[in-house]
Design a protein around this motif. Structure first.
Motif, mmCIF file in Angstrom:
data_model
loop_
_atom_site.group_PDB
_atom_site.id
_atom_site.type_symbol
_atom_site.label_atom_id
_atom_site.label_comp_id
_atom_site.label_asym_id
_atom_site.label_seq_id
_atom_site.Cartn_x
_atom_site.Cartn_y
_atom_site.Cartn_z
ATOM 1 N N LEU A 34 31.340 38.583 24.588
ATOM 2 C CA LEU A 34 32.916 38.741 25.126
ATOM 3 C C LEU A 34 33.340 39.661 23.982
ATOM 4 C CD1 LEU A 34 35.112 38.263 27.056
ATOM 5 C CD2 LEU A 34 35.800 36.345 25.281
ATOM 6 N N LEU A 35 33.821 40.736 24.333
ATOM 7 C CA LEU A 35 34.443 41.677 23.504
ATOM 8 C C LEU A 35 36.004 41.860 23.745
ATOM 9 C CD1 LEU A 35 34.340 43.932 21.432
ATOM 10 C CD2 LEU A 35 34.138 45.622 23.548
ATOM 11 N N HIS A 36 36.683 40.924 22.581
ATOM 12 C CA HIS A 36 38.189 40.395 22.669
ATOM 13 C C HIS A 36 38.755 41.595 21.797
ATOM 14 C CE1 HIS A 36 41.028 37.825 24.227
ATOM 15 N NE2 HIS A 36 41.125 37.010 23.075
ATOM 16 N N HIS A 37 39.967 41.796 22.602
ATOM 17 C CA HIS A 37 40.951 42.764 21.986
ATOM 18 C C HIS A 37 42.210 42.722 22.513
ATOM 19 C CE1 HIS A 37 40.722 46.230 24.605
ATOM 20 N NE2 HIS A 37 39.284 45.830 24.838
ATOM 21 N N SER A 38 43.254 43.509 21.954
ATOM 22 C CA SER A 38 44.591 43.750 22.319
ATOM 23 C C SER A 38 44.779 44.793 23.477
ATOM 24 C CB SER A 38 45.646 43.877 21.184
ATOM 25 O OG SER A 38 45.476 44.919 20.761
ATOM 26 N N GLY A 39 43.881 45.970 23.496
ATOM 27 C CA GLY A 39 44.271 46.855 24.128
ATOM 28 C C GLY A 39 45.057 47.785 23.192
ATOM 29 N N GLY A 40 45.631 47.681 22.257
ATOM 30 C CA GLY A 40 46.624 48.450 21.416
ATOM 31 C C GLY A 40 46.107 49.099 20.456
ATOM 32 N N TRP A 62 28.337 43.695 27.087
ATOM 33 C CA TRP A 62 29.508 42.996 27.082
ATOM 34 C C TRP A 62 30.283 42.946 28.115
ATOM 35 C CZ3 TRP A 62 28.908 47.877 24.764
ATOM 36 C CH2 TRP A 62 29.579 48.933 25.249
ATOM 37 N N VAL A 63 31.300 41.840 28.145
ATOM 38 C CA VAL A 63 32.248 41.700 29.077
ATOM 39 C C VAL A 63 33.679 41.919 28.261
ATOM 40 C CG1 VAL A 63 33.403 40.195 30.677
ATOM 41 C CG2 VAL A 63 30.889 40.294 30.494
ATOM 42 N N GLU A 64 34.534 42.613 28.800
ATOM 43 C CA GLU A 64 35.633 42.986 28.139
ATOM 44 C C GLU A 64 36.911 42.193 28.321
ATOM 45 O OE1 GLU A 64 37.738 47.174 26.378
ATOM 46 O OE2 GLU A 64 35.799 47.180 27.558
ATOM 47 N N LEU A 65 37.835 41.548 27.350
ATOM 48 C CA LEU A 65 39.127 41.026 27.611
ATOM 49 C C LEU A 65 39.900 41.385 26.880
ATOM 50 C CD1 LEU A 65 40.574 38.697 29.160
ATOM 51 C CD2 LEU A 65 39.980 37.291 27.507
ATOM 52 N N ASP A 66 40.941 42.123 27.289
ATOM 53 C CA ASP A 66 41.959 42.766 26.646
ATOM 54 C C ASP A 66 43.478 42.139 26.597
ATOM 55 O OD1 ASP A 66 42.927 43.735 28.827
ATOM 56 O OD2 ASP A 66 42.707 45.825 28.240
ATOM 57 N N GLU A 82 37.398 31.039 31.017
ATOM 58 C CA GLU A 82 36.778 31.256 32.445
ATOM 59 C C GLU A 82 35.695 32.148 32.451
ATOM 60 O OE1 GLU A 82 38.459 31.999 37.041
ATOM 61 O OE2 GLU A 82 39.770 31.719 35.499
ATOM 62 N N ILE A 83 35.971 33.518 31.884
ATOM 63 C CA ILE A 83 35.076 34.495 31.850
ATOM 64 C C ILE A 83 33.808 34.043 31.163
ATOM 65 C CG2 ILE A 83 34.561 36.801 30.766
ATOM 66 C CD1 ILE A 83 37.519 37.444 31.179
ATOM 67 N N VAL A 84 33.882 33.431 29.773
ATOM 68 C CA VAL A 84 32.705 33.112 29.108
ATOM 69 C C VAL A 84 32.034 32.198 29.889
ATOM 70 C CG1 VAL A 84 31.950 31.983 27.213
ATOM 71 C CG2 VAL A 84 33.616 33.406 26.785
ATOM 72 N N LYS A 85 32.491 30.993 30.682
ATOM 73 C CA LYS A 85 31.794 29.959 31.212
ATOM 74 C C LYS A 85 31.030 30.764 32.531
ATOM 75 C CE LYS A 85 34.047 25.973 30.072
ATOM 76 N NZ LYS A 85 34.911 24.749 30.174
ATOM 77 N N LYS A 86 31.748 31.589 33.297
ATOM 78 C CA LYS A 86 31.248 32.302 34.532
ATOM 79 C C LYS A 86 30.057 33.131 34.212
ATOM 80 C CE LYS A 86 32.714 35.290 38.256
ATOM 81 N NZ LYS A 86 33.733 36.041 38.948
ATOM 82 N N GLU A 87 30.269 33.931 33.248
ATOM 83 C CA GLU A 87 29.222 34.988 32.781
ATOM 84 C C GLU A 87 28.151 34.657 31.901
ATOM 85 O OE1 GLU A 87 29.311 38.009 33.584
ATOM 86 O OE2 GLU A 87 31.245 38.046 35.156
#
Length: 389
Positions: A34-40, A62-66, A82-87
């Motif tokens: 999971l690649l996690h960031h703010s998008g800022g 990676w799967v991205e979550l901003d 939810e993303i981590v569990k699903k993927e």
């Protein structure tokens, strides 16, 4: 000095161009993350693209979550879980500052728990398992890149609560001071206040015979103040000043400065109510709360506050009265915060005073706060009132 155990597993990779190592370091743990960031800031500055390029070269997908916001929200944590569990992801890479990292840590413990992750923040459960987390730090402030802490805001309260457990300490963190050149001045200032507060929480202790960590705390605070002044007087791209601040931010909260001591931590709890209710930046809340906390507790150990004034702020021997010296230290602390654009009162931040009583009661939800002096709701309200003057 108290007995202590000190352990920090976080591998620090510090310096120019170190983001290029993100892929190889991540590949040691997982191939899908999971690649996690703010998008800022991370996205707009090109930092995120550099990290993605490094991941690609190392064969990591990676799967991205901003969308992480300051005072990171529980709703975003739920989305990440939810993303981590699903993927079926096995690793979380956070690219950002303390809010992104704290959100990643919350996702990491929630992903291995069948219940509501808020149980850990509401102190109903203790976190002992988490997915591995790593960071590429873009905003020096929270020290979350090498700490055991995560602070999350539950919008329903709003409640802002913390978890402090070894299982969420990052496995590695990449720190490139060049990333901080493009930060807005206010974000830099809030970061400076946050790291100073982390040190002061540890420094103001009733524990005797902590000479080494006293000196380390004082030296770290002076280093932050000196280099912040350089940055704010035209040194926005002064690599050495930025590097000193970035490294000091990690040292401030990796628990080295806690060894043998009993810290206070009331100011952080008191500030959490400000940022939960008013959504003020954490560092700005601390610049309001901490001078008021010192003033309220001044007579609890006036010699320690006088030492702070002398060792950190250079209050000289013309102040023969320790209380007078300590008050001068508060004055210089507030002036420093003002000089870098931070508020030091409710009025400065345009905060109302109508919810002070409510916030004071919320701050002691789990009982009296602080160790320098145990503070009840009345004490906390008095500190808010001083901050509102």
């Amino acid at each position: 000095m108290q007995n202590f155990e000190y352990y920090n597993r976080t591998k620090i990779i510090f310096g120019k161009g170190t983001e290029k190592q993100a892929g190889d370091e991540t590949a040691k743990y997982a191939k899908r993350v999971l690649l996690h960031h703010s998008g800022g800031h991370a996205a707009k500055s090109g930092i995120l693209d550099s990290v993605k390029d490094s991941l690609k070269k190392a064969g990591v997908s990676w799967v991205e979550l901003d969308g992480v916001k300051p005072n990171p929200r529980l709703s975003k944590v739920y989305e990440g879980i939810e993303i981590v569990k699903k993927e079926k992801l096995e690793f979380i890479l956070a690219v950002g500052g303390g809010s992104v990292i704290d959100s990643a840590k919350a996702i990491a413990i929630g992903a291995l728990y069948d219940g509501d992750v808020w149980d850990f923040y509401d102190h109903k459960k203790t976190a002992t398992l988490a997915l591995p987390v790593a960071t590429v730090l873009t905003i020096p402030a929270a020290g979350s890149e090498s700490s055991v802490s995560s602070v999350i805001t539950n919008e329903k309260g709003p409640w802002k609560q913390s978890v402090d457990e070894e299982c969420i300490r990052p496995v590695f963190s990449i720190l490139n001071p060049e990333f901080t050149y493009s930060l807005p001045p206010y974000q830099t200032a809030c970061g400076v206040a946050d790291m100073l507060a982390h040190i002061m929480e540890r420094y103001f202790t009733k524990e005797p015979h902590v000479e080494l960590t006293d000196e380390l705390c004082e030296g770290a605070m002076r280093t932050i103040i000196r280099n912040a002044r350089k940055v704010f007087s035209g040194g926005e791209k002064d690599y050495d000043a930025r590097a000193e601040i970035m490294w000091a931010g990690s040292i401030a909260h990796n628990n080295l400065l806690s060894t043998g001591r009993i810290g206070d931590w009331a100011s952080h709890v008191i500030e959490h109510e400000l940022s939960a209710v008013y959504d003020i930046a954490h560092g700005a809340g601390l610049s309001i709360v901490f001078p008021a906390w010192i003033k309220y507790n001044l007579k609890g150990d006036v010699m320690r506050f006088a030492r702070f004034a002398k060792k950190v702020w250079g209050v000289d021997g013309s102040f023969y009265d320790p209380e007078q010296a300590a008050l001068e230290g508060i004055f210089r602390l507030k002036n420093f915060f003002r000089s870098i654009g931070l508020p030091v009162s409710f009025a400065d931040a345009k905060l109302g005073t109508d919810r002070i009583n409510e916030m004071a009661k919320r701050a002691v939800k789990f009982g009296p706060v602080g160790n320098f002096k145990k503070l009840d709701a009345g004490d906390v309200e008095a500190i808010y009132r001083i901050a509102a003057e």
